[in-house]
Design a protein around this motif. Structure first.
Motif, PDB file in Angstrom:
ATOM      1  N   VAL A   1       3.137   2.180   3.097  1.00 47.84           N
ATOM      2  CA  VAL A   1       3.898   3.414   3.165  1.00 47.84           C
ATOM      3  C   VAL A   1       2.895   4.558   3.169  1.00 47.84           C
ATOM      4  CG1 VAL A   1       5.565   4.907   2.000  1.00 47.84           C
ATOM      5  CG2 VAL A   1       5.817   2.420   1.856  1.00 47.84           C
ATOM      6  N   LEU A   2       3.042   5.451   4.122  1.00 51.50           N
ATOM      7  CA  LEU A   2       2.230   6.665   4.172  1.00 51.50           C
ATOM      8  C   LEU A   2       3.106   7.799   3.662  1.00 51.50           C
ATOM      9  CD1 LEU A   2      -0.639   7.415   5.312  1.00 51.50           C
ATOM     10  CD2 LEU A   2       0.567   8.298   7.304  1.00 51.50           C
ATOM     11  N   ILE A   3       2.584   8.584   2.709  1.00 49.88           N
ATOM     12  CA  ILE A   3       3.351   9.712   2.178  1.00 49.88           C
ATOM     13  C   ILE A   3       2.642  11.018   2.547  1.00 49.88           C
ATOM     14  CG2 ILE A   3       4.495   8.445   0.324  1.00 49.88           C
ATOM     15  CD1 ILE A   3       2.399   9.448  -1.623  1.00 49.88           C
ATOM     16  N   THR A   4       3.428  11.996   2.971  1.00 49.43           N
ATOM     17  CA  THR A   4       2.869  13.295   3.342  1.00 49.43           C
ATOM     18  C   THR A   4       3.984  14.318   3.436  1.00 49.43           C
ATOM     19  OG1 THR A   4       1.345  14.404   4.858  1.00 49.43           O
ATOM     20  CG2 THR A   4       3.019  12.981   5.853  1.00 49.43           C
ATOM     21  N   SER A   5       3.615  15.566   3.538  1.00 48.73           N
ATOM     22  CA  SER A   5       4.617  16.618   3.738  1.00 48.73           C
ATOM     23  C   SER A   5       4.511  17.150   5.159  1.00 48.73           C
ATOM     24  CB  SER A   5       4.427  17.749   2.719  1.00 48.73           C
ATOM     25  OG  SER A   5       3.117  18.250   2.791  1.00 48.73           O
ATOM     26  N   ASN A   6       5.644  17.492   5.706  1.00 51.94           N
ATOM     27  CA  ASN A   6       5.739  18.092   7.042  1.00 51.94           C
ATOM     28  C   ASN A   6       4.925  17.361   8.110  1.00 51.94           C
ATOM     29  OD1 ASN A   6       7.377  20.232   6.007  1.00 51.94           O
ATOM     30  ND2 ASN A   6       5.511  21.151   5.198  1.00 51.94           N
TER      31      ASN A   6
ATOM     32  N   ALA B   1       2.867   2.999  14.776  1.00 54.17           N
ATOM     33  CA  ALA B   1       1.931   2.148  15.533  1.00 54.17           C
ATOM     34  C   ALA B   1       1.003   1.376  14.605  1.00 54.17           C
ATOM     35  CB  ALA B   1       1.113   3.009  16.504  1.00 54.17           C
ATOM     36  N   ALA B   2       0.703   1.930  13.437  1.00 49.86           N
ATOM     37  CA  ALA B   2      -0.161   1.253  12.469  1.00 49.86           C
ATOM     38  C   ALA B   2       0.627   0.272  11.600  1.00 49.86           C
ATOM     39  CB  ALA B   2      -0.871   2.283  11.592  1.00 49.86           C
ATOM     40  N   GLY B   3       1.933   0.185  11.846  1.00 53.28           N
ATOM     41  CA  GLY B   3       2.747  -0.763  11.104  1.00 53.28           C
ATOM     42  C   GLY B   3       3.108  -0.313   9.703  1.00 53.28           C
ATOM     43  N   ALA B   4       3.335   0.985   9.537  1.00 53.38           N
ATOM     44  CA  ALA B   4       3.659   1.514   8.207  1.00 53.38           C
ATOM     45  C   ALA B   4       4.935   2.340   8.270  1.00 53.38           C
ATOM     46  CB  ALA B   4       2.508   2.372   7.687  1.00 53.38           C
ATOM     47  N   ALA B   5       5.520   2.552   7.109  1.00 58.20           N
ATOM     48  CA  ALA B   5       6.650   3.462   6.982  1.00 58.20           C
ATOM     49  C   ALA B   5       6.104   4.825   6.572  1.00 58.20           C
ATOM     50  CB  ALA B   5       7.614   2.944   5.912  1.00 58.20           C
ATOM     51  N   LEU B   6       6.851   5.868   6.893  1.00 55.72           N
ATOM     52  CA  LEU B   6       6.449   7.226   6.524  1.00 55.72           C
ATOM     53  C   LEU B   6       7.531   7.814   5.623  1.00 55.72           C
ATOM     54  CD1 LEU B   6       4.292   9.589   7.643  1.00 55.72           C
ATOM     55  CD2 LEU B   6       6.475  10.514   8.329  1.00 55.72           C
ATOM     56  N   ILE B   7       7.110   8.310   4.468  1.00 57.78           N
ATOM     57  CA  ILE B   7       8.013   8.981   3.532  1.00 57.78           C
ATOM     58  C   ILE B   7       7.489  10.397   3.351  1.00 57.78           C
ATOM     59  CG2 ILE B   7       8.958   9.029   1.196  1.00 57.78           C
ATOM     60  CD1 ILE B   7       9.918   6.570   2.448  1.00 57.78           C
ATOM     61  N   GLU B   8       8.401  11.368   3.494  1.00 58.89           N
ATOM     62  CA  GLU B   8       7.995  12.767   3.354  1.00 58.89           C
ATOM     63  C   GLU B   8       8.047  13.229   1.912  1.00 58.89           C
ATOM     64  OE1 GLU B   8       9.231  15.806   6.173  1.00 58.89           O
ATOM     65  OE2 GLU B   8      10.179  14.204   7.348  1.00 58.89           O
ATOM     66  N   LYS B   9       7.045  14.042   1.540  1.00 52.00           N
ATOM     67  CA  LYS B   9       7.050  14.727   0.256  1.00 52.00           C
ATOM     68  C   LYS B   9       7.871  15.998   0.413  1.00 52.00           C
ATOM     69  CE  LYS B   9       2.379  13.403  -1.199  1.00 52.00           C
ATOM     70  NZ  LYS B   9       1.062  13.958  -1.512  1.00 52.00           N
ATOM     71  N   PRO B  10       8.543  16.467  -0.574  1.00 51.92           N
ATOM     72  CA  PRO B  10       8.611  15.864  -1.900  1.00 51.92           C
ATOM     73  C   PRO B  10       9.437  14.587  -1.853  1.00 51.92           C
ATOM     74  CG  PRO B  10      10.094  17.737  -1.797  1.00 51.92           C
ATOM     75  CD  PRO B  10       9.347  17.688  -0.491  1.00 51.92           C
ATOM     76  N   LEU B  11       9.026  13.623  -2.650  1.00 49.98           N
ATOM     77  CA  LEU B  11       9.712  12.343  -2.706  1.00 49.98           C
ATOM     78  C   LEU B  11      11.006  12.530  -3.484  1.00 49.98           C
ATOM     79  CD1 LEU B  11       6.573  10.216  -3.545  1.00 49.98           C
ATOM     80  CD2 LEU B  11       7.580  10.636  -1.304  1.00 49.98           C
TER      81      LEU B  11
ATOM     82  N   LEU C   1       0.837  -1.196   0.000  1.00 45.72           N
ATOM     83  CA  LEU C   1       0.000   0.000   0.000  1.00 45.72           C
ATOM     84  C   LEU C   1       0.876   1.251   0.000  1.00 45.72           C
ATOM     85  CD1 LEU C   1      -2.406  -1.115   2.862  1.00 45.72           C
ATOM     86  CD2 LEU C   1      -2.965  -1.037   0.425  1.00 45.72           C
ATOM     87  N   VAL C   2       0.549   2.204  -0.842  1.00 48.72           N
ATOM     88  CA  VAL C   2       1.175   3.523  -0.821  1.00 48.72           C
ATOM     89  C   VAL C   2       0.025   4.512  -0.702  1.00 48.72           C
ATOM     90  CG1 VAL C   2       2.576   5.223  -2.056  1.00 48.72           C
ATOM     91  CG2 VAL C   2       3.151   2.781  -2.211  1.00 48.72           C
ATOM     92  N   LEU C   3      -0.067   5.140   0.472  1.00 47.29           N
ATOM     93  CA  LEU C   3      -1.231   5.965   0.797  1.00 47.29           C
ATOM     94  C   LEU C   3      -0.819   7.394   1.105  1.00 47.29           C
ATOM     95  CD1 LEU C   3      -2.744   3.446   3.404  1.00 47.29           C
ATOM     96  CD2 LEU C   3      -3.220   3.543   0.936  1.00 47.29           C
ATOM     97  N   ASP C   4      -1.435   8.337   0.408  1.00 49.17           N
ATOM     98  CA  ASP C   4      -1.252   9.737   0.767  1.00 49.17           C
ATOM     99  C   ASP C   4      -1.998   9.960   2.080  1.00 49.17           C
ATOM    100  OD1 ASP C   4      -0.619  12.446   0.647  1.00 49.17           O
ATOM    101  OD2 ASP C   4      -2.285  12.927  -0.675  1.00 49.17           O
ATOM    102  N   TYR C   5      -1.393  10.724   2.972  1.00 50.89           N
ATOM    103  CA  TYR C   5      -2.071  11.001   4.241  1.00 50.89           C
ATOM    104  C   TYR C   5      -3.241  11.953   4.057  1.00 50.89           C
ATOM    105  CZ  TYR C   5      -3.103  12.877   8.811  1.00 50.89           C
ATOM    106  OH  TYR C   5      -3.774  13.298   9.935  1.00 50.89           O
TER     107      TYR C   5
END
Length: 124
Positions: free
Chosen positions: A80-85, A96-106, A52-56
């Motif tokens: 993977v959760l993607i979001t900025s700031n 806690a939800a078992g996901a990785a977080l990647i910050e935008k801009p990718l 899963l690649v999910l925008d926050y």
């Protein structure tokens, strides 16, 4: 890769969704896209071999709420959760939800490296 790994990508911005899908397909992923979290939730059975690649920041159900809902329904896919700031509380909630977080801009291949690492961990 002989069998492309599947990605279920949710982002409400058509340009971002399209460019992410294109970039991931260049990395030999098979990408299925969704405009909203609700559309992914309505998809039904999720493939076991997907990530899963999910925008926050989504209209309606945000990416973290979507992930929690999918987890409550038994989905154990890497995510993977993607979001900025992201604030620290979102970072903690994502872990806690078992996901990785990647910050935008990718940047560069950060997303594809994270996805591959998660897939290797989930299937290794």
């Amino acid at each position: 890769m002989t069998n492309p790994q599947r990605i279920l990508l949710v982002d409400d911005d058509p340009a971002v969704r399209s460019s992410l899908a294109f970039a991931l397909e260049l990395e030999d992923f098979q990408v299925e896209t969704f405009e909203t979290g609700e559309l992914l939730a309505e998809r039904g059975l999720l493939p076991d071999d997907a990530c899963l690649v999910l925008d926050y920041k989504l209209p309606g159900l945000d990416g973290l709420s979507l992930l929690r809902q999918l987890r409550a329904n038994g989905a154990r896919l890497p995510a993977v959760l993607i979001t900025s700031n992201p604030p620290e509380r979102l970072r903690r909630a994502t872990v806690a939800a078992g996901a990785a977080l990647i910050e935008k801009p990718l940047l560069c291949d950060a997303l594809s490296r994270s996805i591959r690492s998660l897939i290797d961990t989930a299937h290794g």
